[in-house]
Design a protein around this motif. Structure first.
Motif, short mmCIF file in Angstrom:
data_model
loop_
_atom_site.label_atom_id
_atom_site.label_comp_id
_atom_site.label_asym_id
_atom_site.label_seq_id
_atom_site.Cartn_x
_atom_site.Cartn_y
_atom_site.Cartn_z
N GLU A 129 14.52 29.69 -37.03
CA GLU A 129 15.34 29.22 -37.74
C GLU A 129 16.53 29.51 -37.53
O GLU A 129 17.53 28.42 -37.70
N HIS A 130 16.57 30.99 -37.13
CA HIS A 130 18.59 31.52 -38.14
C HIS A 130 18.89 32.15 -36.44
O HIS A 130 19.51 32.57 -35.89
N ALA A 131 17.59 32.18 -35.13
CA ALA A 131 18.25 32.95 -33.93
C ALA A 131 18.19 31.82 -32.78
O ALA A 131 17.42 31.04 -33.46
N LEU A 132 18.73 31.90 -32.12
CA LEU A 132 19.74 31.03 -31.24
C LEU A 132 18.77 31.57 -29.99
O LEU A 132 18.88 32.65 -29.88
N ALA A 133 17.84 29.31 -28.97
CA ALA A 133 17.71 30.23 -28.10
C ALA A 133 18.19 29.43 -26.31
O ALA A 133 18.87 28.70 -26.91
N LEU A 134 18.40 30.38 -25.90
CA LEU A 134 18.76 29.99 -23.94
C LEU A 134 17.71 29.17 -23.16
O LEU A 134 18.34 29.31 -22.17
N ASP A 135 16.68 28.73 -23.44
CA ASP A 135 16.24 27.89 -22.62
C ASP A 135 16.55 26.70 -22.34
O ASP A 135 15.34 26.09 -21.91
N SER A 136 17.59 26.09 -22.78
CA SER A 136 17.66 24.50 -22.15
C SER A 136 19.17 24.63 -22.43
O SER A 136 19.68 25.39 -22.79
N VAL A 137 19.82 24.08 -21.70
CA VAL A 137 21.33 23.46 -21.42
C VAL A 137 21.78 22.71 -22.57
O VAL A 137 22.57 23.92 -23.36
N PRO A 138 21.06 22.31 -23.05
CA PRO A 138 21.39 22.22 -24.79
C PRO A 138 21.57 23.39 -25.71
O PRO A 138 22.63 23.56 -27.30
N GLY A 139 20.85 24.16 -26.09
CA GLY A 139 20.49 25.54 -26.30
C GLY A 139 21.35 26.07 -25.98
O GLY A 139 22.45 26.68 -27.52
N ALA A 140 22.04 26.08 -24.72
CA ALA A 140 22.76 27.26 -24.35
C ALA A 140 24.36 27.23 -24.77
O ALA A 140 25.40 27.45 -25.22
N GLU A 141 24.32 25.29 -25.06
CA GLU A 141 25.52 24.67 -25.37
C GLU A 141 26.07 24.80 -27.00
O GLU A 141 27.19 25.67 -27.48
N TYR A 142 25.08 24.55 -27.66
CA TYR A 142 24.60 24.82 -29.14
C TYR A 142 25.18 26.51 -29.37
O TYR A 142 25.83 27.11 -30.34
N ALA A 143 24.57 27.77 -28.78
CA ALA A 143 24.87 28.86 -29.02
C ALA A 143 26.62 28.91 -29.03
O ALA A 143 27.24 30.00 -29.14
N ARG A 144 27.02 28.45 -27.70
CA ARG A 144 28.18 28.74 -27.24
C ARG A 144 29.33 28.09 -28.35
O ARG A 144 30.31 28.65 -29.13
N THR A 145 28.99 27.14 -28.73
CA THR A 145 29.99 26.79 -30.12
C THR A 145 29.94 27.59 -31.56
O THR A 145 31.07 27.97 -32.39
N GLN A 146 28.31 28.28 -31.59
CA GLN A 146 28.06 29.04 -32.38
C GLN A 146 29.48 30.31 -32.63
O GLN A 146 29.26 31.02 -33.08
N ILE A 147 29.43 31.30 -30.90
CA ILE A 147 29.87 31.86 -31.25
C ILE A 147 30.93 31.98 -30.96
O ILE A 147 32.03 32.64 -31.89
N VAL A 148 31.73 31.07 -30.63
CA VAL A 148 33.25 30.43 -30.87
C VAL A 148 33.28 30.39 -31.21
O VAL A 148 34.36 30.53 -33.40
#
Ligand SMILES: Cc1cc2nc3c(=O)[nH]c(=O)nc-3n(C[C@H](O)[C@H](O)[C@H](O)COP(=O)(O)OP(=O)(O)OC[C@H]3O[C@@H](n4cnc5c(N)ncnc54)[C@H](O)[C@@H]3O)c2cc1C
Length: 431
Positions: A129-148
């Motif tokens: 629920e709360h950790a981000l995953a990097l196993d797809s492009v949408p997942g990695a893009e979402y992680a970027r927006t969350q870090i920014v």
């Protein structure tokens, strides 16, 4: 004419489809069909760079439809959701823009499973629920927006309270993905600060923690490479917490077995790989992580019409105790092997056995730093390389993949346009 269906167009599947399309599809010797749930391919080992905003996916991605036309295979977009081995058909599910799903049947004579892996949360409460995953492009893009967002949020809170503050990023799992991501996030935070995207201290304003359950980073890789990487990460101010087991992920922190909780504005989970349950319910032997067991021709143990390769396959070389790791190098060599073996098998000729040749490991830590442990046949200890040469090795590995799927002229054109894009920009996305 026989039909070979490849399920999954990743590191292994797209390369295999291109090679088989050229050899068999274009010559009308077999129908080659590639199925993927997405319309485009991006080499998965680049996803941590997408998450850090170093890489624009649209500049590096490859259209499956374009590849299909160039190489003589058919592309079907959709999710492989079930398999009927008795009548040799796959169910492919697609979702329309209205949200309605459609299921179509796709018949095969030979099926190659290449659907890769997905994030393994080990049942840790709150991780999914709360950790981000990097196993797809949408997942990695979402992680970027969350870090920014986290950098901006903490920065404006610090301004409002008129006191220094720190944004915290926790990366769970210190394998190649976690380690490279940690270094990229450090660099990203520096660059975003230089461009005024946040006003936190470029070095101390972002706490980056790598949390690893085992006693060392880069488990399974050469210990000298791990030691050099540890020193480099520590020099970049990245905290490494070893022998640290996460027991729960909360929106703002990690709970740790036997220790105080660790603050985390953003948690990224890079701790393990499992395989989609679609492969667990089709009467094929799978490992604890859901990888399909294959023999030394990459055929599944129960069904000679089904092959598996890459992260979704478990292959244990004769005399070895462990299965091959989930790495791009393995997927790449298996794709090349199958591209030779399948046409021979189809023609009723004998096929050689798959043999893995470990060429070593490369870790890219930031723009100007990479570390390698290179191996060659007959060299027992290999070579430790770093700096510009290691960076070159890292670049060559990706460019070799682009060359394999694009051909020489396009690979050169893509490399030039990507270099130009980087030269014209800040090196990291600023949006
Ligand atoms: C962030 C990150 C960094 C990495 N860094 C490294 C590294 O530095 N070195 C290294 O060796 N390895 C690295 N890896 C591992 C490497 O990427 C994988 O081992 C490799 O990509 C496996 O290739 P594959 O073809 O088996 O699967 P993938 O490349 O994952 O491809 C699977 C394909 O199948 C498709 N698919 C999945 N499920 C379905 C379905 N049900 N129906 C249809 N299509 C489906 C996916 O869309 C995808 O295109 C990294 C992985 C990640 C996530």
């Amino acid at each position: 004419m026989k039909t070979i269906v490849i399920a999954g167009g990743g590191t292994a599947g797209l390369q295999l489809a291109a090679r088989l399309g050229k050899q068999l599809g274009k010559r009308g010797l077999a129908n080659i069909v590639l199925v993927d749930r997405y319309r485009t391919h991006l080499w998965k080992p680049l996803l941590h760079e997408v998450a850090a905003g170093k890489l624009e996916p649209y500049i590096h991605h490859t259209s499956f439809a374009l590849q299909a036309r160039r190489y003589g295979f058919r592309f079907v977009q959709g999710e492989f959701t079930s398999l009927n081995r008795d009548n040799r058909t796959l169910a492919i599910t697609t979702a329309g823009s209205d949200g309605a799903t459609h299921v179509t049947a796709l018949a095969y004579d030979t099926l190659v499973l290449a659907i890769g892996g997905t994030t393994q949360y080990f049942g840790v409460p709150g991780a999914r629920e709360h950790a981000l995953a990097l196993d797809s492009v949408p997942g990695a893009e979402y992680a970027r927006t969350q870090i920014v967002d986290a950098l901006r949020r903490v920065s404006s809170q610090a301004k409002a309270a008129d006191r220094p503050a720190r944004a915290s990023v926790a990366i769970v799992g210190a394998g190649a993905t976690g380690v490279q991501l940690a270094a990229q996030v450090r660099q990203m935070s520096r660059v975003l600060s230089q461009y005024g995207i946040h006003s936190l201290d470029p070095e101390r304003g972002t706490e980056i923690r790598l949390v690893e359950a085992s006693g060392n980073i880069l488990p399974g890789m050469d210990h000298r490479l791990a030691d050099r990487t540890t020193a480099e990460l520590q020099a970049q101010g990245i905290q490494i917490l070893l022998n640290t087991r996460v027991t729960e992920v909360r929106p703002d922190c990690l709970h740790i077995a036997g220790a105080a909780p660790v603050a985390a504005d953003v948690t990224i989970w890079t701790a393990g790989v499992t395989v989609s349950p679609v492969l667990s319910n089709i009467g094929l032997q799978v490992t604890r992580n859901g990888r399909v067991r294959v023999g030394d021709t990459l055929q599944t143990l129960e069904d000679e019409h089904i092959y598996a390769l890459g992260d979704c396959a478990s292959f244990r070389p004769a005399g070895e105790l462990a299965e091959l790791p989930t790495r791009a190098q393995v997927a790449h060599q298996q794709a090349i092997y199958l591209a030779r073996a399948l046409p021979r098998a189809l023609a009723g000729k004998p096929v050689a056995r798959f043999k893995f040749q470990d060429r070593g490991s490369v870790i890219s830590l930031a723009d100007d730093m990479a570390l390698c442990h290179l191996l060659a046949p007959g060299v027992s200890d290999g070579w430790q390389v770093q700096g510009a040469l290691a960076k070159l090795v890292h670049a060559v590995i990706y460019r070799r993949h682009v060359l394999a799927i694009q051909g020489f002229a396009r690979a050169v054109a893509m490399t030039l346009s990507q270099r130009l894009e980087r030269l014209l920009g800040a090196g990291y996305r600023l949006d």
